[in-house]
Design a protein around this motif. Sequence first.
Motif, PDB file in Angstrom:
ATOM      1  N   ASP A   7       0.817  -1.213   0.000  1.00  8.12           N
ATOM      2  CA  ASP A   7       0.000   0.000   0.000  1.00  8.12           C
ATOM      3  C   ASP A   7       0.850   1.260   0.000  1.00  8.12           C
ATOM      4  N   THR A   8       2.058   1.168  -0.541  1.00  6.06           N
ATOM      5  CA  THR A   8       2.944   2.325  -0.687  1.00  6.06           C
ATOM      6  C   THR A   8       3.289   2.495  -2.160  1.00  6.06           C
ATOM      7  N   VAL A   9       3.679   3.700  -2.538  1.00  5.68           N
ATOM      8  CA  VAL A   9       3.937   3.979  -3.953  1.00  5.68           C
ATOM      9  C   VAL A   9       5.138   4.914  -4.090  1.00  5.68           C
ATOM     10  N   LEU A  10       5.987   4.635  -5.057  1.00 11.18           N
ATOM     11  CA  LEU A  10       7.149   5.464  -5.360  1.00 11.18           C
ATOM     12  C   LEU A  10       6.703   6.621  -6.241  1.00 11.18           C
ATOM     13  N   VAL A  11       7.051   7.859  -5.824  1.00 11.67           N
ATOM     14  CA  VAL A  11       6.643   9.046  -6.584  1.00 11.67           C
ATOM     15  C   VAL A  11       7.846   9.903  -6.924  1.00 11.67           C
TER      16      VAL A  11
ATOM     17  N   PRO B  76       3.549   3.265 -13.772  1.00  9.86           N
ATOM     18  CA  PRO B  76       2.143   3.453 -14.126  1.00  9.86           C
ATOM     19  C   PRO B  76       1.204   2.442 -13.480  1.00  9.86           C
ATOM     20  N   GLU B  77       1.696   1.262 -13.137  1.00 14.26           N
ATOM     21  CA  GLU B  77       0.838   0.230 -12.549  1.00 14.26           C
ATOM     22  C   GLU B  77       0.718   0.367 -11.031  1.00 14.26           C
ATOM     23  N   ALA B  78       1.379   1.346 -10.454  1.00 21.00           N
ATOM     24  CA  ALA B  78       1.397   1.516  -9.004  1.00 21.00           C
ATOM     25  C   ALA B  78       0.051   2.014  -8.484  1.00 21.00           C
ATOM     26  N   PRO B  79      -0.220   1.831  -7.190  1.00 19.29           N
ATOM     27  CA  PRO B  79      -1.435   2.409  -6.598  1.00 19.29           C
ATOM     28  C   PRO B  79      -1.424   3.933  -6.723  1.00 19.29           C
ATOM     29  N   ARG B  80      -2.587   4.538  -6.578  1.00 20.68           N
ATOM     30  CA  ARG B  80      -2.673   5.995  -6.656  1.00 20.68           C
ATOM     31  C   ARG B  80      -2.018   6.601  -5.417  1.00 20.68           C
ATOM     32  N   PRO B  81      -1.126   7.584  -5.579  1.00 16.76           N
ATOM     33  CA  PRO B  81      -0.489   8.211  -4.418  1.00 16.76           C
ATOM     34  C   PRO B  81      -1.495   8.962  -3.557  1.00 16.76           C
TER      35      PRO B  81
END
Length: 205
Positions: free
Chosen positions: A52-56, A66-71
């Motif tokens: 449930d974490t995302v690299l931004v 692009p396939e990551a969860p929404r920040p």
Amino acid sequence: MSPGAVLAAAARELYQRGWLPGTSGNISVRLSADTALITASGRDKGALTESDTVLVSVDTSAAVRPEAPRPSAETTIHTAIYRATKAEAVVHTHSPYATAVATRAGNRAELSTVDFRDFELLKGLGLRDPSATSIPVFPNHADVPRIAAEVERYLIEHPDAPPVLLIEHHGLTTWGADYAQARNRMECVESICQLSLLLKGRAFS
């Protein structure tokens, strides 16, 4: 422990303290000059996992993959802080006492400040003069990137500002050299706000 696991464990701990109710709030850590890892949007903080974490991108606030969860919705505020300061971690909570102070001191139309003085806990913020500080309270615009732009401009114009900001009706944000420092600063400010409210506002203005 991986950065994602650190964020997940941190979110669960802050949820237990009542600082991240439901899906509110967000935590990030800087991984490089160009990237940060942040909790994803709309996730239950009491059950957060590493997935449930995302690299931004620090520059654009967009997910690197692009396939990551929404920040998180407040990603732009985190990245504004990273661009304007030397922060390596940022914590944003809806901790009740700080949110109450932000609501009392805030102004929907313009930036305001809340002043704290003489509390021993101010030493926990790493201030040049720990006897007093003035914390900015930003208007709670529906357009979060607008808040982020105001935050970045303020921090650039006030390089000696404390590592703390409030958003009216919204909550508390702190940052530091790592997650532990950012979290400890969060705890100090929340405790100061609690004491100020117990004093019925006599310790802040």
